[in-house]
Design an enzyme around this catalytic site. Structure first.
Site, PDB file in Angstrom:
ATOM      1  N   LYS A  11       0.821  -1.211   0.000  1.00  0.00           N
ATOM      2  CA  LYS A  11       0.000   0.000   0.000  1.00  0.00           C
ATOM      3  C   LYS A  11       0.860   1.268   0.000  1.00  0.00           C
ATOM      4  O   LYS A  11       2.064   1.227   0.306  1.00  0.00           O
ATOM      5  CB  LYS A  11      -0.949  -0.055   1.207  1.00  0.00           C
ATOM      6  CG  LYS A  11      -1.936  -1.229   1.132  1.00  0.00           C
ATOM      7  CD  LYS A  11      -2.974  -1.168   2.237  1.00  0.00           C
ATOM      8  CE  LYS A  11      -3.959  -2.330   2.120  1.00  0.00           C
ATOM      9  NZ  LYS A  11      -5.065  -2.222   3.112  1.00  0.00           N
ATOM     10  N   TYR A  51     -12.328  -2.160  -3.970  1.00  0.00           N
ATOM     11  CA  TYR A  51     -12.923  -2.269  -2.630  1.00  0.00           C
ATOM     12  C   TYR A  51     -14.449  -2.118  -2.659  1.00  0.00           C
ATOM     13  O   TYR A  51     -15.045  -1.669  -1.673  1.00  0.00           O
ATOM     14  CB  TYR A  51     -12.298  -1.230  -1.694  1.00  0.00           C
ATOM     15  CG  TYR A  51     -10.951  -1.650  -1.110  1.00  0.00           C
ATOM     16  CD1 TYR A  51     -10.812  -2.818  -0.359  1.00  0.00           C
ATOM     17  CD2 TYR A  51      -9.818  -0.848  -1.268  1.00  0.00           C
ATOM     18  CE1 TYR A  51      -9.596  -3.191   0.187  1.00  0.00           C
ATOM     19  CE2 TYR A  51      -8.592  -1.218  -0.706  1.00  0.00           C
ATOM     20  CZ  TYR A  51      -8.493  -2.385   0.021  1.00  0.00           C
ATOM     21  OH  TYR A  51      -7.285  -2.747   0.579  1.00  0.00           O
ATOM     22  N   PHE A  59     -15.789   4.156   6.271  1.00  0.00           N
ATOM     23  CA  PHE A  59     -14.402   4.469   5.943  1.00  0.00           C
ATOM     24  C   PHE A  59     -14.110   4.385   4.446  1.00  0.00           C
ATOM     25  O   PHE A  59     -12.961   4.573   4.034  1.00  0.00           O
ATOM     26  CB  PHE A  59     -13.451   3.545   6.723  1.00  0.00           C
ATOM     27  CG  PHE A  59     -13.674   2.068   6.490  1.00  0.00           C
ATOM     28  CD1 PHE A  59     -13.127   1.437   5.380  1.00  0.00           C
ATOM     29  CD2 PHE A  59     -14.423   1.310   7.391  1.00  0.00           C
ATOM     30  CE1 PHE A  59     -13.322   0.078   5.160  1.00  0.00           C
ATOM     31  CE2 PHE A  59     -14.624  -0.050   7.175  1.00  0.00           C
ATOM     32  CZ  PHE A  59     -14.072  -0.663   6.049  1.00  0.00           C
ATOM     33  N   ARG A 104       2.096  -7.046   8.956  1.00  0.00           N
ATOM     34  CA  ARG A 104       1.457  -5.826   9.478  1.00  0.00           C
ATOM     35  C   ARG A 104       2.058  -5.427  10.827  1.00  0.00           C
ATOM     36  O   ARG A 104       2.218  -4.233  11.107  1.00  0.00           O
ATOM     37  CB  ARG A 104      -0.064  -6.016   9.537  1.00  0.00           C
ATOM     38  CG  ARG A 104      -0.698  -5.879   8.144  1.00  0.00           C
ATOM     39  CD  ARG A 104      -2.126  -6.298   8.111  1.00  0.00           C
ATOM     40  NE  ARG A 104      -2.790  -5.918   6.864  1.00  0.00           N
ATOM     41  CZ  ARG A 104      -3.963  -6.397   6.472  1.00  0.00           C
ATOM     42  NH1 ARG A 104      -4.599  -7.292   7.219  1.00  0.00           N
ATOM     43  NH2 ARG A 104      -4.504  -5.997   5.327  1.00  0.00           N
ATOM     44  N   ASN A 114      -2.232   0.030   6.632  1.00  0.00           N
ATOM     45  CA  ASN A 114      -1.791  -1.255   7.194  1.00  0.00           C
ATOM     46  C   ASN A 114      -0.862  -2.057   6.277  1.00  0.00           C
ATOM     47  O   ASN A 114      -0.825  -3.284   6.320  1.00  0.00           O
ATOM     48  CB  ASN A 114      -2.994  -2.071   7.681  1.00  0.00           C
ATOM     49  CG  ASN A 114      -3.963  -2.415   6.581  1.00  0.00           C
ATOM     50  OD1 ASN A 114      -3.738  -2.058   5.428  1.00  0.00           O
ATOM     51  ND2 ASN A 114      -5.031  -3.094   6.929  1.00  0.00           N
ATOM     52  N   HIS A 117      -2.284  -5.515   1.394  1.00  0.00           N
ATOM     53  CA  HIS A 117      -3.573  -6.185   1.201  1.00  0.00           C
ATOM     54  C   HIS A 117      -3.323  -7.655   0.949  1.00  0.00           C
ATOM     55  O   HIS A 117      -2.307  -8.017   0.347  1.00  0.00           O
ATOM     56  CB  HIS A 117      -4.306  -5.588  -0.013  1.00  0.00           C
ATOM     57  CG  HIS A 117      -5.389  -6.484  -0.545  1.00  0.00           C
ATOM     58  ND1 HIS A 117      -6.612  -6.596   0.071  1.00  0.00           N
ATOM     59  CD2 HIS A 117      -5.407  -7.350  -1.600  1.00  0.00           C
ATOM     60  CE1 HIS A 117      -7.345  -7.489  -0.596  1.00  0.00           C
ATOM     61  NE2 HIS A 117      -6.639  -7.953  -1.610  1.00  0.00           N
ATOM     62  N   GLU A 128      -9.321 -10.259  -8.215  1.00  0.00           N
ATOM     63  CA  GLU A 128      -8.366  -9.155  -8.001  1.00  0.00           C
ATOM     64  C   GLU A 128      -7.182  -9.260  -8.965  1.00  0.00           C
ATOM     65  O   GLU A 128      -6.736  -8.247  -9.511  1.00  0.00           O
ATOM     66  CB  GLU A 128      -7.919  -9.173  -6.532  1.00  0.00           C
ATOM     67  CG  GLU A 128      -9.066  -8.805  -5.600  1.00  0.00           C
ATOM     68  CD  GLU A 128      -8.798  -9.090  -4.122  1.00  0.00           C
ATOM     69  OE1 GLU A 128      -7.698  -9.569  -3.774  1.00  0.00           O
ATOM     70  OE2 GLU A 128      -9.723  -8.847  -3.319  1.00  0.00           O
TER      71      GLU A 128
END
Ligand code: ATP
Ligand code: MG
Length: 141
Positions: A11, A51, A59, A104, A114, A117, A128
């Site tokens: 990320k 997502y 969120f 993490r 975090n 993914h 994905e």
């Protein structure tokens, strides 16, 4: 359905902190083969689609904003029992709850930033991977 593939994203916050090498080293040391990999800057449309299951969550907008805040590394990973083994390796969503030695715990800043993914099912791994890679970009053992 095959169970030897999962999908990961390094990320934006982890990429920005130059943790890409350390995270990839952890992943390959734990037996995952890189089947496909590239750097991308996601558009809001792409992050929203990725997502989609969370679009009604409070969120969601922050999540899309975060995931599009800088480049990410996307990769398909191959290993027997890939989805479950990779979820174990990355640890809980919130690094505060993640077990010692997990990615993490070692590399994440917070529940939203975090670090990585990991797909949560074989079906989602396939979906994905298909969102980011064409057939000629994937090399399977
Ligand atoms: P990921 O799908 O990114 O691997 P996950 O499967 O552990 O993470 P999900 O429930 O799918 O967790 O949530 C997707 C992402 O949304 C999380 O990684 C996190 O960054 C963010 N997120 C989830 N819950 C919250 C929350 N309560 N507050 C802020 N961000 C959240
Ligand atoms: Mg998830």
């Amino acid at each position: 359905m095959r169970n030897d593939l999962t999908f990961t994203i390094i990320k934006p916050s982890a990429f920005e902190k130059n943790l890409t090498g350390a995270i990839l080293e952890t992943i390959t040391r734990n037996g995952f083969k890189i089947a496909a990999m590239k750097m991308v800057r996601m558009t809001p449309e792409k992050a929203g689609l990725f997502y989609e299951v969370h679009k009604e969550r409070p969120f969601f907008n922050d999540l899309v904003e975060y995931m599009t805040s800088g480049p990410v590394i996307v990769a398909a990973l191959q290993k027997e029992n890939a989805v479950n083994d990779f979820r174990s390796l990355i640890g809980s969503t919130d690094p505060a709850d993640a077990a010692y030695g997990t990615i993490r715990k070692m590399f994440a800043e917070s529940k939203s930033a975090n670090a990585v993914h990991g797909s949560d099912s074989d079906e989602n791994a396939e979906r994905e991977i298909g969102l980011f890679f064409s057939e000629e970009e994937i090399y399977l053992k």
